[in-house]
Design an enzyme around this catalytic site. Structure first.
Site, PDB file in Angstrom:
ATOM      1  N   HIS A  64       0.873  -1.177   0.000  1.00 40.88           N
ATOM      2  CA  HIS A  64       0.000   0.000   0.000  1.00 40.88           C
ATOM      3  C   HIS A  64       0.910   1.227   0.000  1.00 40.88           C
ATOM      4  O   HIS A  64       1.552   1.524   1.007  1.00 40.88           O
ATOM      5  CB  HIS A  64      -0.911   0.002   1.228  1.00 40.88           C
ATOM      6  CG  HIS A  64      -1.825  -1.183   1.300  1.00 40.88           C
ATOM      7  ND1 HIS A  64      -3.100  -1.179   0.773  1.00 40.88           N
ATOM      8  CD2 HIS A  64      -1.636  -2.422   1.828  1.00 40.88           C
ATOM      9  CE1 HIS A  64      -3.666  -2.370   0.973  1.00 40.88           C
ATOM     10  NE2 HIS A  64      -2.789  -3.140   1.611  1.00 40.88           N
ATOM     11  N   LEU A  65       0.960   1.925  -1.127  1.00 42.19           N
ATOM     12  CA  LEU A  65       1.822   3.101  -1.242  1.00 42.19           C
ATOM     13  C   LEU A  65       1.091   4.391  -0.893  1.00 42.19           C
ATOM     14  O   LEU A  65       1.704   5.459  -0.829  1.00 42.19           O
ATOM     15  CB  LEU A  65       2.427   3.192  -2.649  1.00 42.19           C
ATOM     16  CG  LEU A  65       3.332   2.014  -3.051  1.00 42.19           C
ATOM     17  CD1 LEU A  65       3.923   2.247  -4.435  1.00 42.19           C
ATOM     18  CD2 LEU A  65       4.424   1.767  -2.025  1.00 42.19           C
ATOM     19  N   ASN A 280      -4.897  -6.920   9.702  1.00 44.57           N
ATOM     20  CA  ASN A 280      -6.033  -7.690   9.212  1.00 44.57           C
ATOM     21  C   ASN A 280      -5.638  -8.452   7.951  1.00 44.57           C
ATOM     22  O   ASN A 280      -5.273  -7.826   6.959  1.00 44.57           O
ATOM     23  CB  ASN A 280      -7.209  -6.746   8.905  1.00 44.57           C
ATOM     24  CG  ASN A 280      -8.476  -7.500   8.572  1.00 44.57           C
ATOM     25  OD1 ASN A 280      -8.653  -8.645   8.973  1.00 44.57           O
ATOM     26  ND2 ASN A 280      -9.379  -6.861   7.845  1.00 44.57           N
ATOM     27  N   ASP A 307       2.317  -6.937   2.552  1.00 37.31           N
ATOM     28  CA  ASP A 307       1.118  -6.178   2.927  1.00 37.31           C
ATOM     29  C   ASP A 307       1.535  -4.897   3.651  1.00 37.31           C
ATOM     30  O   ASP A 307       0.949  -4.520   4.661  1.00 37.31           O
ATOM     31  CB  ASP A 307       0.162  -7.018   3.783  1.00 37.31           C
ATOM     32  CG  ASP A 307      -1.238  -6.417   3.858  1.00 37.31           C
ATOM     33  OD1 ASP A 307      -1.499  -5.422   3.154  1.00 37.31           O
ATOM     34  OD2 ASP A 307      -2.073  -6.935   4.634  1.00 37.31           O
ATOM     35  N   PHE A 325      -5.817  -0.927  11.381  1.00 37.06           N
ATOM     36  CA  PHE A 325      -5.194  -2.208  11.072  1.00 37.06           C
ATOM     37  C   PHE A 325      -3.984  -1.972  10.161  1.00 37.06           C
ATOM     38  O   PHE A 325      -4.033  -1.142   9.254  1.00 37.06           O
ATOM     39  CB  PHE A 325      -6.178  -3.119  10.330  1.00 37.06           C
ATOM     40  CG  PHE A 325      -7.279  -3.689  11.176  1.00 37.06           C
ATOM     41  CD1 PHE A 325      -7.057  -4.794  11.980  1.00 37.06           C
ATOM     42  CD2 PHE A 325      -8.556  -3.130  11.153  1.00 37.06           C
ATOM     43  CE1 PHE A 325      -8.077  -5.348  12.737  1.00 37.06           C
ATOM     44  CE2 PHE A 325      -9.586  -3.668  11.906  1.00 37.06           C
ATOM     45  CZ  PHE A 325      -9.348  -4.784  12.707  1.00 37.06           C
TER      46      PHE A 325
END
Length: 426
Positions: A64-65, A280, A307, A325
């Site tokens: 996730h950038l 999560n 992740d 999360f």
């Protein structure tokens, strides 16, 4: 430009696992030379990597950038700096940005930012549904033309099975894999950590294994029905590993990934309500941790991803139930995964398969270190002992449960297409 990597042990699964010198020319692998062999031509710069491991560049299928929209957590620039430092020559950013990557314009924006950064390669993953709402399918064809490589609503499940069926049918027609965030919200909603005795003792509502495994089974069944390629993200529990194993045995086109925290930690890491251990799916039991390792050993689990999920301190410095999360992982993934090799749970060749070769196959890439292929390379110092210190991270965020842990091994150098994008200070 000619560069000779001298003295490394090269680990390239199915190709080479021995000491060789690697010659890079004009951004490509030019030749593999025996140690001590004369330079084949003049003007070669030599990089002495004696005692190091040299492997095909690591590839992270799940990051996730945060850009566009959440640049206070991470930007494409800082995320790719973290990737380079962690040995990753390519990453796949998830679409849960703001705006969501559910159209060609956002896909092109991400690729333009990545090109401007000039670091690791970026392969954007597009949304399954518009706005990640689980209702209307996004326009996969246009996004694919713009450079999108797979689809997912990661961060949220596609709750409606009919929508997921239509997505798999559409994606299959375009040759795209579907990545599944497998979570049954009716079981997981309001949970904050693994359901079990520890959660009960500290008074935190739990998320049962079934919240993940039920959806894993559903996705495998729909993939079998539609002949689609499905990839299960962030596998955390024994039941999911078993379901994927059985799906593969039936010939379903299912692949999957886990992350280092799932084979390194258990729910006990939450300890005294440590929000840095909240993610999560959640950290699970010791039995689940061992099942994940077994899945890596027997080939059920294809890939190790991070992740990587950056959050600001304000999103973690709150009550456990209210904390965001997710943890970051680009700068710690390799060193944590090397512990599997050090403990003789995996061979180095198998680890490279999980972190480089299999992710490359997922993306349809040939990243073998053979003449003519791009020189995407990670050089690892296998013996350097150090302590994980978040203050040394180049990511914008510091949300890791691994602060203060002593590890062995570190990235020495990362190269993309013959360009050194990271080199450790000595």
């Amino acid at each position: 430009m000619l560069i000779r990597f001298k003295g490394a042990h090269i680990v390239d699964p199915g190709n080479i696992n021995e000491q060789k010198d690697l010659l890079v020319k004009d951004g490509l692998v030019h030749a593999l030379l025996d140690p001590g062999a004369a330079d084949p031509e003049p003007g070669i710069d030599t990089v002495d990597v004696t005692g190091m491991l040299l492997v095909p560049g690591l590839i992270d299928l799940h990051v996730h950038l945060r850009e566009p929209g959440h640049e206070y957590k991470e930007t494409i620039q800082t995320g790719l700096m973290a990737a380079a430092k962690g040995g990753f020559t390519a990453v796949c950013p998830m679409p849960n940005t703001s705006p969501v990557n559910d159209n060609a314009q956002v896909t092109r924006f991400i690729l333009d930012r990545a090109k401007a950064a000039g670091l690791s390669r970026v392969y954007p993953v597009g949304a399954i549904t518009l706005g990640l709402k689980g209702e209307t399918l996004a326009e996969y064809g246009e996004m694919k033309q713009a450079g999108m490589v797979a689809i997912t609503d990661d961060g949220r499940p596609v709750e409606n099975a009919r929508v997921m069926r239509r997505a798999m049918e559409y994606a299959t027609g375009l040759g795209l894999p579907v990545m599944s965030h497998s979570e049954d919200l009716s079981l997981a909603r309001d949970g904050a950590m693994n359901e079990g005795s520890f959660a009960t003792r500290i008074g935190i509502k739990g998320i049962p294994n079934a919240a993940e495994s039920i959806m894993v089974m559903r996705e495998i069944a729909i993939a079998e029905l539609t002949h689609a390629r499905v990839h299960i993200a962030h596998v955390s529990c024994e039941e999911s590993v078993d379901a994927i194993r059985h799906g593969k045995q039936r010939g379903v086109q299912v692949t999957c990934e886990t992350a280092p925290h799932y084979f390194t930690l258990t729910d006990k890491a939450v300890g005294d309500y440590d929000t840095h251990a909240k993610m999560n799916p959640p950290l699970r039991s010791e039995a689940d941790r061992l099942a994940v390792i077994k899945g890596l050993q027997d080939g059920t689990i294809d890939c190790i991803a991070t992740d990587h999920a950056p959050h600001s301190p304000l999103e973690k410095a709150v009550e456990f139930d209210q904390a965001a999360f997710g943890i970051i992982g680009l700068e710690t993934s390799l060193v944590l995964s090397l512990k599997l090799v050090q403990d003789e749970l995996l061979s180095m060749e198998t680890l490279v398969e999980k972190m480089s070769r299999n992710p490359a196959r997922f993306l349809g890439l040939d990243n073998r270190l053979i003449p003519g292929n791009p020189a995407d390379i990670t050089v690892i110092d296998p013996d350097r002992v150090h302590v994980i210190d978040p203050e040394t991270f180049v990511s914008k965020s510091r949300n890791t449960p691994f602060a203060g842990i002593e590890v062995k091994g570190e990235v020495l150098l990362t190269m993309v297409e013959g360009r050194i994008i990271y080199q450790r200070e000595i």
